[in-house]
Design a protein around this motif. Structure first.
Motif, PDB file in Angstrom:
ATOM      1  N   THR A 241       0.418  -2.103   3.391  1.00 25.06           N
ATOM      2  CA  THR A 241       1.050  -3.416   3.547  1.00 25.06           C
ATOM      3  C   THR A 241       0.585  -4.065   4.843  1.00 25.06           C
ATOM      4  OG1 THR A 241       3.010  -2.572   2.394  1.00 25.06           O
ATOM      5  CG2 THR A 241       3.246  -4.662   3.560  1.00 25.06           C
ATOM      6  N   GLY A 242       0.485  -3.264   5.899  1.00 21.86           N
ATOM      7  CA  GLY A 242      -0.004  -3.785   7.170  1.00 21.86           C
ATOM      8  C   GLY A 242      -1.452  -4.224   7.097  1.00 21.86           C
ATOM      9  N   ILE A 243      -2.293  -3.452   6.373  1.00 24.54           N
ATOM     10  CA  ILE A 243      -3.697  -3.812   6.190  1.00 24.54           C
ATOM     11  C   ILE A 243      -3.814  -5.134   5.443  1.00 24.54           C
ATOM     12  CG2 ILE A 243      -5.819  -3.173   4.960  1.00 24.54           C
ATOM     13  CD1 ILE A 243      -5.382  -1.515   7.459  1.00 24.54           C
ATOM     14  N   TYR A 244      -3.033  -5.276   4.379  1.00 27.60           N
ATOM     15  CA  TYR A 244      -3.067  -6.500   3.580  1.00 27.60           C
ATOM     16  C   TYR A 244      -2.585  -7.695   4.404  1.00 27.60           C
ATOM     17  CZ  TYR A 244      -1.986  -9.814  -0.144  1.00 27.60           C
ATOM     18  OH  TYR A 244      -1.921 -10.940  -0.936  1.00 27.60           O
ATOM     19  N   SER A 245      -1.530  -7.482   5.185  1.00 28.00           N
ATOM     20  CA  SER A 245      -0.984  -8.567   5.998  1.00 28.00           C
ATOM     21  C   SER A 245      -1.988  -9.034   7.040  1.00 28.00           C
ATOM     22  CB  SER A 245       0.311  -8.110   6.679  1.00 28.00           C
ATOM     23  OG  SER A 245       1.297  -7.797   5.722  1.00 28.00           O
ATOM     24  N   ALA A 246      -2.749  -8.081   7.604  1.00 24.36           N
ATOM     25  CA  ALA A 246      -3.781  -8.453   8.584  1.00 24.36           C
ATOM     26  C   ALA A 246      -4.815  -9.373   7.943  1.00 24.36           C
ATOM     27  CB  ALA A 246      -4.452  -7.192   9.134  1.00 24.36           C
ATOM     28  N   ALA A 247      -5.197  -9.060   6.705  1.00 23.23           N
ATOM     29  CA  ALA A 247      -6.183  -9.891   6.000  1.00 23.23           C
ATOM     30  C   ALA A 247      -5.641 -11.287   5.731  1.00 23.23           C
ATOM     31  CB  ALA A 247      -6.580  -9.217   4.684  1.00 23.23           C
ATOM     32  N   ALA A 320     -10.370  -1.764   7.218  1.00 28.53           N
ATOM     33  CA  ALA A 320     -10.295  -1.604   5.761  1.00 28.53           C
ATOM     34  C   ALA A 320      -9.905  -2.908   5.074  1.00 28.53           C
ATOM     35  CB  ALA A 320      -9.291  -0.509   5.404  1.00 28.53           C
ATOM     36  N   ALA A 321      -9.465  -3.887   5.860  1.00 24.21           N
ATOM     37  CA  ALA A 321      -9.025  -5.166   5.286  1.00 24.21           C
ATOM     38  C   ALA A 321     -10.167  -6.154   5.069  1.00 24.21           C
ATOM     39  CB  ALA A 321      -7.978  -5.805   6.191  1.00 24.21           C
ATOM     40  N   THR A 322     -11.407  -5.765   5.369  1.00 26.38           N
ATOM     41  CA  THR A 322     -12.537  -6.699   5.290  1.00 26.38           C
ATOM     42  C   THR A 322     -12.704  -7.313   3.908  1.00 26.38           C
ATOM     43  OG1 THR A 322     -13.742  -5.515   7.029  1.00 26.38           O
ATOM     44  CG2 THR A 322     -15.014  -6.975   5.620  1.00 26.38           C
ATOM     45  N   SER A 323     -12.770  -6.482   2.872  1.00 30.08           N
ATOM     46  CA  SER A 323     -12.962  -7.011   1.519  1.00 30.08           C
ATOM     47  C   SER A 323     -11.758  -7.824   1.078  1.00 30.08           C
ATOM     48  CB  SER A 323     -13.225  -5.864   0.533  1.00 30.08           C
ATOM     49  OG  SER A 323     -12.143  -4.940   0.526  1.00 30.08           O
ATOM     50  N   THR A 324     -10.568  -7.398   1.493  1.00 22.58           N
ATOM     51  CA  THR A 324      -9.344  -8.142   1.151  1.00 22.58           C
ATOM     52  C   THR A 324      -9.378  -9.533   1.777  1.00 22.58           C
ATOM     53  OG1 THR A 324      -8.115  -6.054   1.101  1.00 22.58           O
ATOM     54  CG2 THR A 324      -6.829  -8.082   1.206  1.00 22.58           C
ATOM     55  N   LEU A 325      -9.855  -9.614   3.013  1.00 25.72           N
ATOM     56  CA  LEU A 325      -9.948 -10.907   3.696  1.00 25.72           C
ATOM     57  C   LEU A 325     -10.893 -11.844   2.965  1.00 25.72           C
ATOM     58  CD1 LEU A 325      -9.557 -12.889   6.008  1.00 25.72           C
ATOM     59  CD2 LEU A 325     -11.197 -11.560   7.368  1.00 25.72           C
ATOM     60  N   ARG A 326     -12.020 -11.334   2.487  1.00 25.02           N
ATOM     61  CA  ARG A 326     -12.990 -12.189   1.797  1.00 25.02           C
ATOM     62  C   ARG A 326     -12.426 -12.750   0.494  1.00 25.02           C
ATOM     63  NH1 ARG A 326     -17.438  -8.182   3.641  1.00 25.02           N
ATOM     64  NH2 ARG A 326     -18.452  -9.374   5.305  1.00 25.02           N
ATOM     65  N   ILE A 327     -11.496 -12.045  -0.110  1.00 17.62           N
ATOM     66  CA  ILE A 327     -10.841 -12.548  -1.333  1.00 17.62           C
ATOM     67  C   ILE A 327      -9.718 -13.514  -0.959  1.00 17.62           C
ATOM     68  CG2 ILE A 327      -9.576 -11.908  -3.422  1.00 17.62           C
ATOM     69  CD1 ILE A 327     -10.861  -9.066  -3.058  1.00 17.62           C
ATOM     70  N   LEU A 372      -3.060  -4.600 -10.982  1.00 11.54           N
ATOM     71  CA  LEU A 372      -4.210  -4.425 -10.088  1.00 11.54           C
ATOM     72  C   LEU A 372      -3.951  -3.561  -8.854  1.00 11.54           C
ATOM     73  CD1 LEU A 372      -5.628  -8.089 -10.183  1.00 11.54           C
ATOM     74  CD2 LEU A 372      -6.394  -6.101 -11.499  1.00 11.54           C
ATOM     75  N   ILE A 373      -2.710  -3.549  -8.333  1.00 13.41           N
ATOM     76  CA  ILE A 373      -2.440  -2.794  -7.109  1.00 13.41           C
ATOM     77  C   ILE A 373      -2.679  -1.287  -7.269  1.00 13.41           C
ATOM     78  CG2 ILE A 373      -0.561  -2.020  -5.592  1.00 13.41           C
ATOM     79  CD1 ILE A 373       0.445  -4.878  -5.494  1.00 13.41           C
ATOM     80  N   PRO A 374      -2.228  -0.662  -8.372  1.00 17.32           N
ATOM     81  CA  PRO A 374      -2.430   0.794  -8.477  1.00 17.32           C
ATOM     82  C   PRO A 374      -3.892   1.221  -8.392  1.00 17.32           C
ATOM     83  CG  PRO A 374      -0.832   0.047 -10.101  1.00 17.32           C
ATOM     84  CD  PRO A 374      -1.440  -1.180  -9.505  1.00 17.32           C
ATOM     85  N   SER A 375      -4.799   0.422  -8.927  1.00 14.14           N
ATOM     86  CA  SER A 375      -6.213   0.816  -8.949  1.00 14.14           C
ATOM     87  C   SER A 375      -7.027   0.215  -7.807  1.00 14.14           C
ATOM     88  CB  SER A 375      -6.848   0.399 -10.282  1.00 14.14           C
ATOM     89  OG  SER A 375      -6.764  -0.998 -10.469  1.00 14.14           O
ATOM     90  N   MET A 376      -6.594  -0.954  -7.263  1.00 13.54           N
ATOM     91  CA  MET A 376      -7.402  -1.640  -6.265  1.00 13.54           C
ATOM     92  C   MET A 376      -6.714  -1.803  -4.913  1.00 13.54           C
ATOM     93  SD  MET A 376      -8.970  -4.649  -8.731  1.00 13.54           S
ATOM     94  CE  MET A 376     -10.053  -5.283  -7.458  1.00 13.54           C
ATOM     95  N   GLY A 377      -5.457  -1.405  -4.801  1.00 12.70           N
ATOM     96  CA  GLY A 377      -4.742  -1.499  -3.535  1.00 12.70           C
ATOM     97  C   GLY A 377      -4.611  -2.915  -3.017  1.00 12.70           C
ATOM     98  N   SER A 378      -4.926  -3.118  -1.742  1.00 11.92           N
ATOM     99  CA  SER A 378      -4.774  -4.442  -1.137  1.00 11.92           C
ATOM    100  C   SER A 378      -5.727  -5.462  -1.757  1.00 11.92           C
ATOM    101  CB  SER A 378      -4.999  -4.361   0.377  1.00 11.92           C
ATOM    102  OG  SER A 378      -6.296  -3.886   0.672  1.00 11.92           O
TER     103      SER A 378
END
Length: 432
Positions: A241-247, A320-327, A372-378
């Motif tokens: 959750t923290g990783i996703y929030s950072a993105a 780890a939030a890099t790809s999440t940020l790009r989306i 999507l969350i179970p397989s792809m996470g953030s």
């Protein structure tokens, strides 16, 4: 146009300074707290966000229009709004704590953090006075007050970091920020000759007749903008959750620019509506044009600079939030389009369609997150949000006949001539 440029310039100028300060303090706080505690605070943010639509009764969506339409009754409009929302905020604070006790039994730390963070509901109820300044195109006062408040709260957070305080004190800081803003704005309101504040039962009835459409609508918006964090915590944990929030925070680093432009255009659009449909629609198209082209430029920049942005702001623990940020950067673009559409909807008195739009988005978002969350996470949460924003703010405009006109204006705004014309008017406004 000169007033609009001056109004937006004050907001953007102060926000630039504020964001530089925020960059330093947020970087230090996130690294000190770590992904788990940082995720806990963002979870509290999400819980309180679900309560907010009920606490403000949808009044924030109509206040500017009400103040422009009835300037002689501004004291009654504001006083009624402040008192009513303060009362509902107390109920909201109790509801937030009750929800946490049920949803997170035995998690004492979570309950205390949510209770402290929920104080922001009361502070934001008082902060509604800012809409008077927005209606008067006097946002330089709100910009300066917000900056002053943020300097104070930043100093407070630095003190917390230096003395090694717990996550509880950080949760409290958000309510203190809004409370300082509210107190200072009330002082400026009185100094600038604002009418005496008073409450009226009849006034809240007439305002609620317009605003109640926004309660369910705002709740649905909250559902598809905050569900991802709640589901990430429940399905994976605080750290993700923290990783996703950072993105998502990095994706919205320049959101203050878009908010300033939209807030400055809002009263202008309502004023132009009085001049005729053509003038009204042209101002809507100009706003769309500016927002679309600026947001596209932002998306390209973040796609290219995602790694250094995360490295500088949050550090190696959040890479780890890099790809999440790009989306995530792409879904912010579509959320800005929704903000412009809502101005058009209010002006055209089509609020009754908002619940259909946002209920559809909420249901789609929950389903997509669950899939999507179970397989792809953030990353899955970010994709769910992107698809939801595209569906809610663009696709539904074609599906619901009474609001198709807005979609036409949106696509007509892609004409670069509008942006060029707008740029010329801005240059003229600056010269004046």
């Amino acid at each position: 146009m000169n007033r609009l440029v001056n109004n937006a310039s004050w907001i953007i100028g102060c926000k630039i300074v504020q964001n530089i300060l925020s960059f330093v303090v947020s970087m230090m706080s996130a690294r000190y707290l770590g992904p788990s505690n940082y995720g806990l605070i963002t979870y509290a943010t999400s819980v309180v966000a679900f309560i907010l639509p009920f606490a403000n009764l949808g009044l924030t969506n109509i206040l500017v229009q009400e103040l422009i339409s009835e300037p002689h009754a501004e004291g009654e409009i504001l006083g009624t709004s402040l008192l009513t929302c303060a009362l509902t905020s107390f109920l909201g604070m109790a509801a937030a704590v009750l929800f946490t006790l049920v949803a997170n039994p035995g998690e004492k730390v979570t309950t205390i953090v949510v209770a402290l963070y929920s104080l922001i509901l009361l502070a934001q109820a008082l902060e509604m006075i800012r809409y008077w300044f927005q209606a008067k195109l006097l946002s330089k006062y709100t910009a300066l007050v917000s900056l002053a408040s943020y300097v104070i709260i930043s100093a407070y957070k630095i003190y917390l970091l230096a003395t090694g305080k717990s996550v509880y004190w950080f949760a409290l800081s958000y309510a203190l920020d809004s409370l300082i803003i509210a107190v200072l704005l009330l002082g400026f309101y009185k100094k600038l000759g604002g009418q005496k504040l008073k409450a009226s039962f009849q006034r809240i009835r007439s305002m609620f007749a317009k605003s109640h459409y926004y309660i369910v609508s705002s709740l649905m918006v909250t559902l598809f903008t905050q569900t991802d964090r709640v589901m990430l915590k429940s399905m994976i944990g605080d750290a993700v959750t923290g990783i996703y929030s950072a993105a998502t925070v990095c994706a919205g680093l320049s959101s203050f620019v878009f908010a300033a432009i939209i807030d400055s255009f809002r009263p202008l659009i309502f004023e132009n509506q009085k001049l005729g449909q053509e003038s009204f629609e042209r101002s809507v198209k100009k706003l769309y044009s500016v927002i679309i082209y600026l947001s596209l430029a932002q998306c390209v920049a973040i796609m290219l600079l995602a790694d250094p942005i995360l490295s500088l702001t949050y550090g190696k623990d959040y890479m780890a939030a890099t790809s999440t940020l790009r989306i995530a950067t792409w879904y912010t673009t579509f959320s800005y389009l929704g903000m412009v559409r809502n101005i058009w909807i209010l002006a055209e008195n089509k609020q009754k369609y908002l619940w259909i739009i946002n209920l559809s988005g909420a249901l789609a978002n929950v389903a997509l997150n669950a899939a999507l969350i179970p397989s792809m996470g953030s990353d899955g949460a970010a994709w769910a949000s992107l698809v939801t924003q595209m569906f809610t703010n663009v696709a539904t405009g074609f599906l619901i006949r009474p609001i198709r006109r807005n979609n036409r204006l949106m696509f007509q705004s892609l004409n670069p001539k509008l942006l060029w014309e707008m740029a010329g008017q801005i240059r003229g406004g600056i010269k004046k």
